[in-house]
Scaffold this active site. Structure first.
Site, PDB file in Angstrom:
ATOM      1  CG  ASP A 222      -2.273   0.786   0.676  1.00 47.15           C
ATOM      2  OD1 ASP A 222      -2.452   0.926  -0.209  1.00 47.15           O
ATOM      3  OD2 ASP A 222      -2.924   1.386   2.037  1.00 47.15           O
TER       4      ASP A 222
ATOM      5  CG  ASP B 104      -7.584   1.153   3.174  1.00 43.90           C
ATOM      6  OD1 ASP B 104      -6.631   0.541   2.794  1.00 43.90           O
ATOM      7  OD2 ASP B 104      -7.959   2.125   2.331  1.00 43.90           O
TER       8      ASP B 104
END
Length: 345
Positions: free
Chosen positions: A186, A232
């Site tokens: 990420d 997420d």
């Protein structure tokens, strides 16, 4: 699934042989070399020719963004209806009247005949499920025609809930490794390149949750969105769900690790939003969520002296034949016990 919280100021955010009872013949060196060589060749072919074809594709794209978005819309239209129907079904059951004609149905596909008949699909459902599917289809058509942010969020929430429910980690160590790897992934794709943010903003698909910042000014037609990728939510979510099951396994009637990790998620996501607001730049949410969701429960385990129990906890596979046999044995013993009690009465 993208996993970047986007800047709102930018406008968005061995089995065969054993089963047959026969031993497999030993592999020859030639056979092994042929197998590995074939795998290597199959891996190289798409890379080599795909790289060559990508040059032509870069010069003149075959599919425009509009066609890609249309394809994604149709794909998520079907998946979204099924996911949303599965999500709302338990809640909708409370609203059906007691005299609702709830007929049972079965969708069965088989192949072969006689002793060789084999089930391919065996799905049972009832009239209530059909009602939920109909309601979800209305949302699907709404999303397909308008791409409205509320329809997008309904599908996104359904995907997230189903993901956390159905995707299981079997132990904490695996969860830590997974989160650690995605932490690096990420951070790289958000800070190292602009790919993650570009994908999140360009593709019209429910791979993110969005909420308008100008809702108070424009109402439901607002179009200045902040966004949060479903990754997420789902990735930390399946780890938090694992900790809840670990809590239950301790049989202490407390959910300490679940509440701790849940609070850690709130803290991490809040910190992400704060940093994003201060620096006016999209943030990799896992950069803040992973240390919080792993660190807080580990600190609690250290304080309670349960680190060994936490990292040695491992869920049994529900499809494990031994587990099934044991469960069947317990069920049989329970049934026999009930039968004996009835006879005594």
């Amino acid at each position: 699934m993208d996993s970047a919280l986007s800047d709102p100021h930018n406008g968005s955010a061995e089995a065969g042989g054993a089963a047959n009872g026969t031993a497999r013949p030993p592999s020859t060196p030639e056979g092994i070399a042929l197998a590995y060589g074939s795998l290597l060749l199959m891996a190289l072919l798409p890379i080599f020719f795909g790289a060559l074809r990508s040059v032509r594709c870069a010069r003149g794209k075959i599919f425009s963004q509009e066609y890609i978005n249309l394809l994604l819309s149709m794909y998520f239209f079907v998946l979204g209806i099924l996911a949303l129907s599965h999500t709302i079904s338990p809640f909708m059951n409370k609203f059906f009247p007691a005299n609702f004609p709830n007929r049972q149905y079965q969708l069965l596909f088989t192949q072969g005949s006689g002793e060789n008949k084999e089930e391919i699909i065996n799905y049972e459902f009832d009239a209530k499920d059909l009602v939920c599917l109909g309601l979800s289809s209305i949302v699907g058509v709404w999303y397909l025609l308008r791409k409205h942010w509320i329809a997008n969020n309904l599908f996104g929430l359904a995907f997230s809930l189903n993901g956390v429910e159905l995707l299981h980690l079997n132990n904490v160590s695996t969860g830590c490794i997974l989160l650690g790897g995605l932490f690096i992934y990420d951070v790289f794709w958000v800070f190292g390149t602009n790919v993650m943010v570009t994908v999140a903003k360009s593709f019209e698909a429910p791979i993110k949750l969005v909420f308008p910042q100008d809702l108070l000014e424009k109402g439901l037609e607002a179009d200045n969105f902040a966004m949060l990728g479903l990754g997420d939510i789902v990735i930390p979510g399946i780890f938090i769900a694992l900790l809840l099951r670990f809590d239950i396994s301790l049989k202490k009637n407390t959910h300490t690790y679940f509440y701790t990790s849940f609070a850690a998620y709130i803290f991490g996501l809040g910190l992400t939003i704060f940093i994003m607001h201060i620096f006016k730049h999209a943030q990799p949410a896992l950069l803040y969520l992973v240390p919080a969701c792993i660190g807080f429960p580990v600190l609690v385990a250290l304080a309670k002296g349960e680190v060994t129990e936490m990292f040695s906890y491992e869920e049994s596979n529900p499809k494990d034949p031994a587990a099934v046999t044991e469960g069947s044995k317990e069920g049989t013993e329970a049934s026999a016990s009930k039968g004996l009690e009835k006879k005594e009465k």
